[in-house]
Design a protein around this motif. Sequence first.
Motif, PDB file in Angstrom:
ATOM      1  N   VAL A 243      13.509 -12.082   4.063  1.00 41.99           N
ATOM      2  CA  VAL A 243      12.075 -12.199   4.774  1.00 41.99           C
ATOM      3  C   VAL A 243      11.915 -10.509   4.549  1.00 41.99           C
ATOM      4  N   ILE A 244      10.599 -10.159   3.776  1.00 46.27           N
ATOM      5  CA  ILE A 244       9.988  -8.717   3.546  1.00 46.27           C
ATOM      6  C   ILE A 244       8.700  -8.411   4.228  1.00 46.27           C
ATOM      7  N   GLU A 245       8.655  -7.283   4.659  1.00 43.13           N
ATOM      8  CA  GLU A 245       7.286  -7.017   4.852  1.00 43.13           C
ATOM      9  C   GLU A 245       6.299  -6.653   3.668  1.00 43.13           C
ATOM     10  N   GLU A 246       5.080  -6.365   3.844  1.00 44.37           N
ATOM     11  CA  GLU A 246       4.159  -6.128   2.837  1.00 44.37           C
ATOM     12  C   GLU A 246       4.466  -5.000   1.855  1.00 44.37           C
ATOM     13  N   ASP A 247       5.313  -4.159   2.431  1.00 45.21           N
ATOM     14  CA  ASP A 247       5.693  -2.713   1.519  1.00 45.21           C
ATOM     15  C   ASP A 247       7.261  -3.209   0.797  1.00 45.21           C
ATOM     16  N   CYS A 248       7.415  -4.527   0.918  1.00 48.53           N
ATOM     17  CA  CYS A 248       9.140  -4.965   0.602  1.00 48.53           C
ATOM     18  C   CYS A 248      10.047  -4.609   1.203  1.00 48.53           C
ATOM     19  N   SER A 249       9.751  -3.948   2.338  1.00 52.68           N
ATOM     20  CA  SER A 249      11.069  -3.479   3.076  1.00 52.68           C
ATOM     21  C   SER A 249      11.512  -4.938   3.842  1.00 52.68           C
ATOM     22  N   LEU A 250      12.933  -4.686   3.854  1.00 50.52           N
ATOM     23  CA  LEU A 250      13.587  -5.989   4.260  1.00 50.52           C
ATOM     24  C   LEU A 250      13.450  -6.270   5.802  1.00 50.52           C
ATOM     25  N   ALA A 251      12.903  -7.240   6.250  1.00 49.80           N
ATOM     26  CA  ALA A 251      12.690  -7.459   7.820  1.00 49.80           C
ATOM     27  C   ALA A 251      14.021  -8.434   8.167  1.00 49.80           C
ATOM     28  N   GLY A 252      14.450  -9.079   7.498  1.00 49.84           N
ATOM     29  CA  GLY A 252      15.639  -9.966   7.832  1.00 49.84           C
ATOM     30  C   GLY A 252      15.660 -11.065   6.842  1.00 49.84           C
ATOM     31  N   ILE A 253      16.360 -11.972   7.439  1.00 52.87           N
ATOM     32  CA  ILE A 253      16.990 -13.469   6.754  1.00 52.87           C
ATOM     33  C   ILE A 253      16.668 -14.520   7.473  1.00 52.87           C
ATOM     34  N   VAL A 254      16.529 -15.498   6.912  1.00 43.84           N
ATOM     35  CA  VAL A 254      16.226 -17.068   7.512  1.00 43.84           C
ATOM     36  C   VAL A 254      17.369 -17.933   6.750  1.00 43.84           C
ATOM     37  N   THR A 255      18.121 -18.649   7.578  1.00 43.43           N
ATOM     38  CA  THR A 255      18.989 -19.537   6.886  1.00 43.43           C
ATOM     39  C   THR A 255      19.022 -20.841   7.313  1.00 43.43           C
ATOM     40  N   PHE A 256      19.522 -21.751   6.541  1.00 42.88           N
ATOM     41  CA  PHE A 256      19.351 -23.357   6.732  1.00 42.88           C
ATOM     42  C   PHE A 256      19.864 -23.453   8.413  1.00 42.88           C
ATOM     43  N   SER A 257      20.992 -22.933   8.745  1.00 36.88           N
ATOM     44  CA  SER A 257      21.328 -23.077  10.107  1.00 36.88           C
ATOM     45  C   SER A 257      20.360 -22.426  10.911  1.00 36.88           C
ATOM     46  N   ASN A 258      19.568 -21.516  10.985  1.00 32.66           N
ATOM     47  CA  ASN A 258      18.447 -21.139  11.691  1.00 32.66           C
ATOM     48  C   ASN A 258      17.358 -22.367  11.717  1.00 32.66           C
ATOM     49  N   MET A 259      17.261 -22.953  10.572  1.00 35.96           N
ATOM     50  CA  MET A 259      16.243 -23.890  10.576  1.00 35.96           C
ATOM     51  C   MET A 259      16.757 -25.306  11.365  1.00 35.96           C
ATOM     52  N   LEU A 260      18.050 -25.527  10.971  1.00 33.60           N
ATOM     53  CA  LEU A 260      18.806 -26.711  11.751  1.00 33.60           C
ATOM     54  C   LEU A 260      18.488 -26.679  13.216  1.00 33.60           C
ATOM     55  N   ASP A 261      18.805 -25.407  13.644  1.00 30.56           N
ATOM     56  CA  ASP A 261      18.727 -25.134  15.126  1.00 30.56           C
ATOM     57  C   ASP A 261      17.233 -25.777  15.614  1.00 30.56           C
ATOM     58  N   VAL A 262      16.247 -25.471  15.036  1.00 28.33           N
ATOM     59  CA  VAL A 262      14.977 -25.694  15.436  1.00 28.33           C
ATOM     60  C   VAL A 262      14.953 -27.333  15.394  1.00 28.33           C
ATOM     61  N   PHE A 263      15.418 -27.826  14.412  1.00 25.25           N
ATOM     62  CA  PHE A 263      15.468 -29.252  14.383  1.00 25.25           C
ATOM     63  C   PHE A 263      16.117 -30.097  15.043  1.00 25.25           C
ATOM     64  N   TYR A 264      17.236 -29.465  15.506  1.00 24.56           N
ATOM     65  CA  TYR A 264      18.207 -30.133  16.550  1.00 24.56           C
ATOM     66  C   TYR A 264      17.587 -30.287  17.671  1.00 24.56           C
ATOM     67  N   GLU A 265      16.984 -29.196  18.201  1.00 25.51           N
ATOM     68  CA  GLU A 265      16.507 -29.221  19.517  1.00 25.51           C
ATOM     69  C   GLU A 265      15.300 -30.394  19.574  1.00 25.51           C
ATOM     70  N   ARG A 266      14.360 -30.386  18.581  1.00 22.50           N
ATOM     71  CA  ARG A 266      13.273 -31.534  18.659  1.00 22.50           C
ATOM     72  C   ARG A 266      13.878 -32.854  18.658  1.00 22.50           C
ATOM     73  N   LEU A 267      15.037 -33.029  17.610  1.00 20.47           N
ATOM     74  CA  LEU A 267      15.625 -34.288  17.722  1.00 20.47           C
ATOM     75  C   LEU A 267      16.407 -34.695  19.174  1.00 20.47           C
ATOM     76  N   GLN A 268      16.947 -33.750  19.619  1.00 20.79           N
ATOM     77  CA  GLN A 268      17.317 -34.059  20.923  1.00 20.79           C
ATOM     78  C   GLN A 268      16.284 -34.568  21.964  1.00 20.79           C
ATOM     79  N   SER A 269      15.349 -33.853  21.764  1.00 21.19           N
ATOM     80  CA  SER A 269      13.711 -34.278  22.782  1.00 21.19           C
ATOM     81  C   SER A 269      13.465 -35.761  22.575  1.00 21.19           C
ATOM     82  N   MET A 270      13.754 -36.186  21.123  1.00 21.27           N
ATOM     83  CA  MET A 270      13.352 -37.561  20.646  1.00 21.27           C
ATOM     84  C   MET A 270      14.180 -38.363  21.245  1.00 21.27           C
ATOM     85  N   ALA A 271      15.589 -38.180  21.366  1.00 21.22           N
ATOM     86  CA  ALA A 271      16.634 -39.058  21.836  1.00 21.22           C
ATOM     87  C   ALA A 271      16.343 -39.734  23.275  1.00 21.22           C
TER      88      ALA A 271
END
Length: 389
Positions: free
Chosen positions: A361-389
Amino acid sequence: MAVRLLAHEVADLCLGKPPLSPLSAASATVRDAVSKLKSSGESYVSVWSCDHSSPPRNNDCGECRCVGKICMVDVICYLCRDENLSSPSSAMNSPVSVLLSKAQGVIRHVEPSSSLLEAIDLILQGAQNLVVPIKTNSRRKLPKSSITSHNGREFCWLTQEDIVRFLLSSIGLFSPIPAVSIDTLGIISTEFLSVQYHSPASSAIGAISCSLADQTSVAVVDDEGILIGEISPFTLACCDEMVAAAITTLSAGDLMAYIDCGGPPEDLARVVKARLEERKLEGMLEEFTISPNVPSNSSSSSDEESLSPTASLPRSGRYSRSSSYSARMVRRAEAIVCHPGSSLVAVMIQAIAHRVNYVWVIEEDCSLAGIVTFSNMLDVFYERLQSMA
């Protein structure tokens, strides 16, 4: 529709997955692992511990357990250790166990009947690969290697990418979350591994090893924190073991050029050879032929790049690298980037299209803001799937 998604079992995600080709933890050497990686065309090989002293019962495979996985990055980092630089030949003949991660829970055996939620939960606990027995047709003739190694059973494994791909196929069920920005979702991690562009590549060995364990990458930045590129385990895994010589002798910036698509430029190959001679590392010169190498995986780079419109990091002239590529390269050795305002689904597609488990993840000036991983993404979906159960 949500109920149908939750009803899926791990076996549903295994359809069409190839069986694992085993490597024996008891008898194999590092050299055997390298040979297996090159001949199989796979990024990883599975390492097994099997005890067939007693016959299997109840359709079990006996005491057969996958105890780890190995890729070329494990070999490269091992060869870069001080004690192995002068005698890589001896290191290559060491037992394959020296390459296995000591971290617990990286490999987990699961039953085909395990639920999708259970699989995601194990991934979030730190599992990188889920080993699943393949339901085989009793009339299908098994390869001899499967009969001798697992008493007639075959296994495959699931990865974070497999699960994210599966969720992407039903992304509409999670609306409106997929359209929300990664910044709003709070899944941008500001803890990441990095190395300075002009620093010795050898100073990044520890970071490379950690990034492999975390399934991320090592950012290469300039003095102002601008992201120039990356040293990615996913790219290193497509190279030969001789990259250890490049890491030992080059800067981080030159290493990026060395591992860029298609193998190293001839001038860098000559630099590596000259510096090995200066340091009197004759063992590396004897063990490896220092010349432009061709990565071992078989996938078209041009086809991969045409999968979806994705953002590649702009590079200034003073940091420009070779633009050559190999038709056998899985992906270009460029950093795949997005912005804080990018939507979750867009970032998912970027990562999947480039066969990586993360996006910078970079800002407009190409400075490094961070990183997003599959694990981060799966955490979001896991919470939603639990609410569906």
